[in-house]
Design an enzyme around this catalytic site. Sequence first.
Site, mmCIF file in Angstrom:
data_model
loop_
_atom_site.group_PDB
_atom_site.id
_atom_site.type_symbol
_atom_site.label_atom_id
_atom_site.label_comp_id
_atom_site.label_asym_id
_atom_site.label_seq_id
_atom_site.Cartn_x
_atom_site.Cartn_y
_atom_site.Cartn_z
ATOM 1 N N LYS A 33 0.788 -1.188 -0.077
ATOM 2 C CA LYS A 33 -0.120 0.033 -0.168
ATOM 3 C C LYS A 33 0.852 1.252 -0.022
ATOM 4 C CE LYS A 33 -2.476 1.643 3.747
ATOM 5 N NZ LYS A 33 -2.245 3.146 3.873
ATOM 6 N N ASP A 60 -3.417 4.019 -1.988
ATOM 7 C CA ASP A 60 -4.325 4.718 -1.082
ATOM 8 C C ASP A 60 -4.184 6.314 -1.087
ATOM 9 O OD1 ASP A 60 -5.969 4.910 1.247
ATOM 10 O OD2 ASP A 60 -4.606 4.109 2.519
ATOM 11 N N LYS A 62 -7.285 8.090 -1.354
ATOM 12 C CA LYS A 62 -8.795 8.445 -0.752
ATOM 13 C C LYS A 62 -9.106 9.796 -1.421
ATOM 14 C CE LYS A 62 -7.741 6.438 3.758
ATOM 15 N NZ LYS A 62 -6.315 6.120 3.764
ATOM 16 N N ASP A 65 -13.822 14.737 -4.173
ATOM 17 C CA ASP A 65 -13.884 16.107 -4.789
ATOM 18 C C ASP A 65 -15.090 16.108 -5.613
ATOM 19 O OD1 ASP A 65 -13.349 18.613 -5.902
ATOM 20 O OD2 ASP A 65 -11.212 18.227 -5.433
ATOM 21 N N THR A 129 -11.746 4.640 10.450
ATOM 22 C CA THR A 129 -11.906 4.142 11.739
ATOM 23 C C THR A 129 -11.286 5.088 13.032
ATOM 24 O OG1 THR A 129 -9.653 3.354 11.287
ATOM 25 C CG2 THR A 129 -11.468 1.659 11.108
ATOM 26 N N ARG A 221 2.833 -1.371 10.783
ATOM 27 C CA ARG A 221 3.968 -1.510 11.846
ATOM 28 C C ARG A 221 4.335 -2.990 12.510
ATOM 29 N NH1 ARG A 221 1.577 3.434 15.072
ATOM 30 N NH2 ARG A 221 -0.480 2.570 13.835
HETATM 31 O O1 C5P Z 1 0.909 0.412 11.198
HETATM 32 P P1 C5P Z 1 -0.558 0.020 11.094
HETATM 33 O O2 C5P Z 1 -0.934 -1.343 10.968
HETATM 34 O O3 C5P Z 1 -1.376 0.658 12.346
HETATM 35 O O4 C5P Z 1 -1.012 0.587 9.973
HETATM 36 C C1 C5P Z 1 -2.215 0.595 9.027
HETATM 37 C C2 C5P Z 1 -2.249 1.360 7.709
HETATM 38 O O5 C5P Z 1 -3.779 1.378 7.473
HETATM 39 C C3 C5P Z 1 -2.030 2.839 7.722
HETATM 40 O O6 C5P Z 1 -1.438 3.093 6.644
HETATM 41 C C4 C5P Z 1 -3.087 3.549 8.128
HETATM 42 O O7 C5P Z 1 -2.932 5.063 7.868
HETATM 43 C C5 C5P Z 1 -4.135 2.809 7.256
HETATM 44 N N1 C5P Z 1 -5.545 2.867 7.531
HETATM 45 C C6 C5P Z 1 -5.758 2.532 9.036
HETATM 46 N N2 C5P Z 1 -7.186 2.644 9.346
HETATM 47 C C7 C5P Z 1 -8.409 3.204 8.466
HETATM 48 C C8 C5P Z 1 -7.915 3.497 6.948
HETATM 49 C C9 C5P Z 1 -6.506 3.229 6.729
HETATM 50 O O8 C5P Z 1 -5.343 2.081 9.740
HETATM 51 N N3 C5P Z 1 -9.476 3.400 8.574
#
Ligand code: C5P
Length: 243
Positions: A33, A60, A62, A65, A129, A221
């Site tokens: 991503k 990604d 998003k 517009d 979220t 992460r």
């Molecule tokens: O590091 P982690 O596993 O928390 O990363 C989750 C990824 O998913 C990040 O790129 C975050 O911006 C993205 N994301 C999220 N929740 C959302 C939409 C996207 O955690 N609702």
Amino acid sequence: MAKDVIIACDFAGRQQTLSFLDAFEGHRKPFLKIGMELFYAEGPDIVREIRRRGHPIFLDLKLHDIPNTVRKAMKVLSGLDVDMCNVHAAGTRKMMEAALEGLTKGSAQGTGGGSTGARPLLIAVTQLTSTSEERMQRELLIGAGINETIVQYARNAREAGLDGVVCSPLEAAMVKEACGPQFLTVTPGIRFADASQDDQVRITTPARAREIGSDYIVVGRPVTAAPDPVAAYERCLQEFLNP
Ligand code: C5P
């Protein structure tokens, strides 16, 4: 239906991203991503470079517009040969239809369209979220409950012809129930059972996400900050694909 693990490449720049990817030489090429941070820092060249290395890509960005702007932007993005991209469902059905039209027309010109030769998958963000029900109601004046809002946004996306939504893994079952089993759920918020939550709140494990109905899990992460990212990725694959 294809199920896969998508690694969120939340890196600040090209060098950091490519050295992370170098560790995967000789292994299965992970689905990646690319989000706003990396795209805004490095531009479309980073997408082309990662594509040349053979990785499937979820871009990604998003988009949100007016329909005409989103149609034209999607037409440009279709030239980048990614496998998945997204818009905010809050832009309305008309905007999502325009996005799909831009993506389809662009791909039909043979400039892009993902690694399969078809147009990229187009999915919608429902409610982020990070948005709580309380804030959604008080600041955005959306009177319905958050689950009802998510299901309605998912239905709008399906009616506009989109392929699925990004949602919390805990919402995947209700989205599937409302929109059918073929409607894709792409779910961040994944953590190993024995690991830290970081700043995520509504989380689950790869195996549980699969049980609830996730088609693609997005993992950042737990892989990118792991002492051995390749081993962490393989653990994710194992738990999600072969629980
Ligand atoms: O590091 P982690 O596993 O928390 O990363 C989750 C990824 O998913 C990040 O790129 C975050 O911006 C993205 N994301 C999220 N929740 C959302 C939409 C996207 O955690 N609702």
